[in-house]
Design a protein around this motif. Structure first.
Motif, PDB file in Angstrom:
ATOM      1  N   HIS A  33       3.262   3.040  -1.969  1.00  0.00           N
ATOM      2  CA  HIS A  33       3.911   1.738  -1.833  1.00  0.00           C
ATOM      3  C   HIS A  33       5.072   1.571  -2.804  1.00  0.00           C
ATOM      4  O   HIS A  33       5.846   0.623  -2.701  1.00  0.00           O
ATOM      5  CB  HIS A  33       2.896   0.615  -2.087  1.00  0.00           C
ATOM      6  CG  HIS A  33       2.350   0.598  -3.481  1.00  0.00           C
ATOM      7  ND1 HIS A  33       2.953  -0.081  -4.513  1.00  0.00           N
ATOM      8  CD2 HIS A  33       1.276   1.220  -4.026  1.00  0.00           C
ATOM      9  CE1 HIS A  33       2.266   0.110  -5.633  1.00  0.00           C
ATOM     10  NE2 HIS A  33       1.252   0.902  -5.371  1.00  0.00           N
ATOM     11  N   ASN A  34       5.225   2.520  -3.737  1.00  0.00           N
ATOM     12  CA  ASN A  34       6.200   2.399  -4.809  1.00  0.00           C
ATOM     13  C   ASN A  34       7.522   3.031  -4.383  1.00  0.00           C
ATOM     14  O   ASN A  34       7.595   4.234  -4.179  1.00  0.00           O
ATOM     15  CB  ASN A  34       5.657   3.081  -6.069  1.00  0.00           C
ATOM     16  CG  ASN A  34       6.540   2.877  -7.279  1.00  0.00           C
ATOM     17  OD1 ASN A  34       7.672   2.423  -7.163  1.00  0.00           O
ATOM     18  ND2 ASN A  34       6.017   3.209  -8.445  1.00  0.00           N
ATOM     19  N   GLU A  35       8.570   2.217  -4.286  1.00  0.00           N
ATOM     20  CA  GLU A  35       9.859   2.730  -3.836  1.00  0.00           C
ATOM     21  C   GLU A  35      10.540   3.610  -4.880  1.00  0.00           C
ATOM     22  O   GLU A  35      11.572   4.211  -4.595  1.00  0.00           O
ATOM     23  CB  GLU A  35      10.776   1.572  -3.434  1.00  0.00           C
ATOM     24  CG  GLU A  35      10.351   0.889  -2.147  1.00  0.00           C
ATOM     25  CD  GLU A  35      11.430   0.000  -1.576  1.00  0.00           C
ATOM     26  OE1 GLU A  35      12.545  -0.047  -2.132  1.00  0.00           O
ATOM     27  OE2 GLU A  35      11.165  -0.664  -0.556  1.00  0.00           O
ATOM     28  N   ARG A  47       6.306   7.137   6.191  1.00  0.00           N
ATOM     29  CA  ARG A  47       4.985   6.627   6.566  1.00  0.00           C
ATOM     30  C   ARG A  47       4.433   7.233   7.849  1.00  0.00           C
ATOM     31  O   ARG A  47       3.235   7.520   7.913  1.00  0.00           O
ATOM     32  CB  ARG A  47       5.012   5.088   6.660  1.00  0.00           C
ATOM     33  CG  ARG A  47       4.888   4.417   5.307  1.00  0.00           C
ATOM     34  CD  ARG A  47       4.475   2.971   5.424  1.00  0.00           C
ATOM     35  NE  ARG A  47       4.417   2.365   4.107  1.00  0.00           N
ATOM     36  CZ  ARG A  47       5.163   1.335   3.720  1.00  0.00           C
ATOM     37  NH1 ARG A  47       6.050   0.809   4.572  1.00  0.00           N
ATOM     38  NH2 ARG A  47       5.044   0.821   2.517  1.00  0.00           N
ATOM     39  N   ALA A  67      -5.945   1.335  -2.119  1.00  0.00           N
ATOM     40  CA  ALA A  67      -4.848   0.437  -1.742  1.00  0.00           C
ATOM     41  C   ALA A  67      -4.526  -0.498  -2.892  1.00  0.00           C
ATOM     42  O   ALA A  67      -5.425  -1.034  -3.544  1.00  0.00           O
ATOM     43  CB  ALA A  67      -5.214  -0.361  -0.491  1.00  0.00           C
ATOM     44  N   ASN A  68      -3.251  -0.723  -3.109  1.00  0.00           N
ATOM     45  CA  ASN A  68      -2.782  -1.497  -4.252  1.00  0.00           C
ATOM     46  C   ASN A  68      -3.308  -2.929  -4.271  1.00  0.00           C
ATOM     47  O   ASN A  68      -3.587  -3.478  -5.336  1.00  0.00           O
ATOM     48  CB  ASN A  68      -1.251  -1.512  -4.255  1.00  0.00           C
ATOM     49  CG  ASN A  68      -0.663  -2.143  -5.498  1.00  0.00           C
ATOM     50  OD1 ASN A  68      -0.907  -1.681  -6.604  1.00  0.00           O
ATOM     51  ND2 ASN A  68       0.107  -3.213  -5.322  1.00  0.00           N
ATOM     52  N   LEU A  72      -1.740  -4.859   1.180  1.00  0.00           N
ATOM     53  CA  LEU A  72      -1.466  -3.486   1.597  1.00  0.00           C
ATOM     54  C   LEU A  72      -2.608  -2.956   2.460  1.00  0.00           C
ATOM     55  O   LEU A  72      -2.372  -2.254   3.444  1.00  0.00           O
ATOM     56  CB  LEU A  72      -1.256  -2.585   0.382  1.00  0.00           C
ATOM     57  CG  LEU A  72      -0.857  -1.134   0.699  1.00  0.00           C
ATOM     58  CD1 LEU A  72       0.445  -1.076   1.494  1.00  0.00           C
ATOM     59  CD2 LEU A  72      -0.737  -0.308  -0.573  1.00  0.00           C
TER      60      LEU A  72
END
Length: 353
Positions: A33-35, A47, A67-68, A72
């Motif tokens: 999830h971290n860009e 994805r 999952a964060n 999410l």
């Protein structure tokens, strides 16, 4: 928690880290999830390849997804349903995370086959020598999974990464000097002290060393990009055939070291050479594309491919190397931009009957 004396070491209690081909109950992933790892549109573009990876694993075992947050989780659930993944095969641990590389920050599962016990080793994680802070949330992942599974936890107290070690399931561990002896990991320990800790906490009896890793690998040379055990005495070893390529010399050095090794029973390694892909360059950056970064799971051997001239050559070699397993080639052209692939993203949990 089960009654195991975690003040002792796993090795003292008869625990070992099983080889990857040992049957799995599940494979654990930390959903990206971290860009910072896949910048801008790249996170969305990778994805579909990541979801295909989850689907492939789920054909033979559970998939544990870290999952964060709940939002999410809801997104993941929707995406998996849309891609026809059997949702009964998916389980979640909800906790904050920093990055996606579960092989390195996730739980290391050890088992005692005699007592039918399973435990987790919680190695320290410092994001490959402090390269990508913050990493404190990832460092708490093994404990969270242990609580979810109600498993005891051993704490070695040193930095270690799952991608840095390979196991033959018969007492031998293979790793690289450029990574585990790097002063950005455990500068207070010498080689013999690191070897002793690996033996005690993984339940192995022999540490084998190659020299280093490939270009584009920001982990300082993880073994899972260059050399992989596929049975007790056989390794897949990456080679570069172009003498002008940056990877040629280091992979030749590793190959010679492998040829000189002897296992605990005195045997030489059976070495199956596999080519590197033609340089996988994206936006001017040479990624650490490697066919060795496969995951052996219950469903087969999930192998990264890169729309590359050497893809089919690698698939053919792996099919001969794994005659009793299905080779599952999956596109990793977007995933590899994050500087890792399927093995880096996953950590297997062994099945105890």
């Amino acid at each position: 928690m089960p009654d195991i004396n975690t003040s002792s070491t796993p090795g003292e209690l008869g625990f070992t880290f099983p080889a990857e081909w040992f049957p799995h109950r599940a494979t654990w992933l930390t959903f990206p999830h971290n860009e910072a790892s896949w910048q801008g549109e790249r996170l969305a573009k990778m994805r579909p390849q990541y979801l295909a990876f989850i689907k492939a694993i789920s054909q033979g075992e559970k998939v544990g997804i870290i999952a964060n947050d709940e939002n999410l989780k809801a997104f993941i659930y929707k995406e998996l349903d849309r891609t026809d993944v059997d949702l009964s095969k998916i389980e979640f641990v909800i906790k904050p995370t920093n990055d996606a590389w579960c092989r390195d920050h996730g739980p290391s599962f050890v088992i005692n086959e005699q007592t039918k016990q399973k435990a987790i080793v919680d190695w320290g994680h410092n994001a490959w020598g402090g390269k990508y802070p913050p990493y404190d949330d990832d460092n708490r992942t093994p404990k969270a999974v242990a609580e979810y599974l109600n498993l005891p936890v051993f704490n070695p107290g040193i930095v270690m990464e799952g991608g840095a070690v390979e196991f033959n399931g018969a007492g031998s561990l293979l790793t690289s000097k450029s990574c585990l002896l790097n002063l950005n990991r455990n500068p207070h320990l010498n080689q013999s002290q690191i070897e002793e800790t690996l033996c005690q906490y993984y339940g192995v009896h022999q540490i084998l060393w190659v020299e280093g890793g490939i270009v584009g690998d920001d982990t300082d040379g993880h073994i899972d990009d260059t050399t992989r055990f596929i049975n007790e005495d056989t390794v897949i070893a990456c080679v570069e055939h172009d003498p002008n390529d940056e990877n040629f010399e280091i992979l030749q050095t590793n190959l010679q070291m492998l040829k000189n090794m002897r296992l605990l029973n005195g045997k030489q390694l059976n070495i199956i050479e596999i080519p590197m892909p033609k340089a996988v360059i994206i936006d001017g950056f040479r990624t650490p594309g490697s066919y060795a970064n496969f995951l052996i799971c219950n469903a087969g051997v999930i192998t990264p491919v890169f729309n590359n001239p050497n893809d089919q050559i690698a698939i053919d070699i792996l099919e001969k190397a794994f005659p009793e397993r299905k080779i599952i080639p999956l596109e990793a052209t977007e995933i590899i931009w994050g500087q890792g692939s399927f093995h880096c993203l996953s950590q297997q949990e062994p099945l105890l009957n």
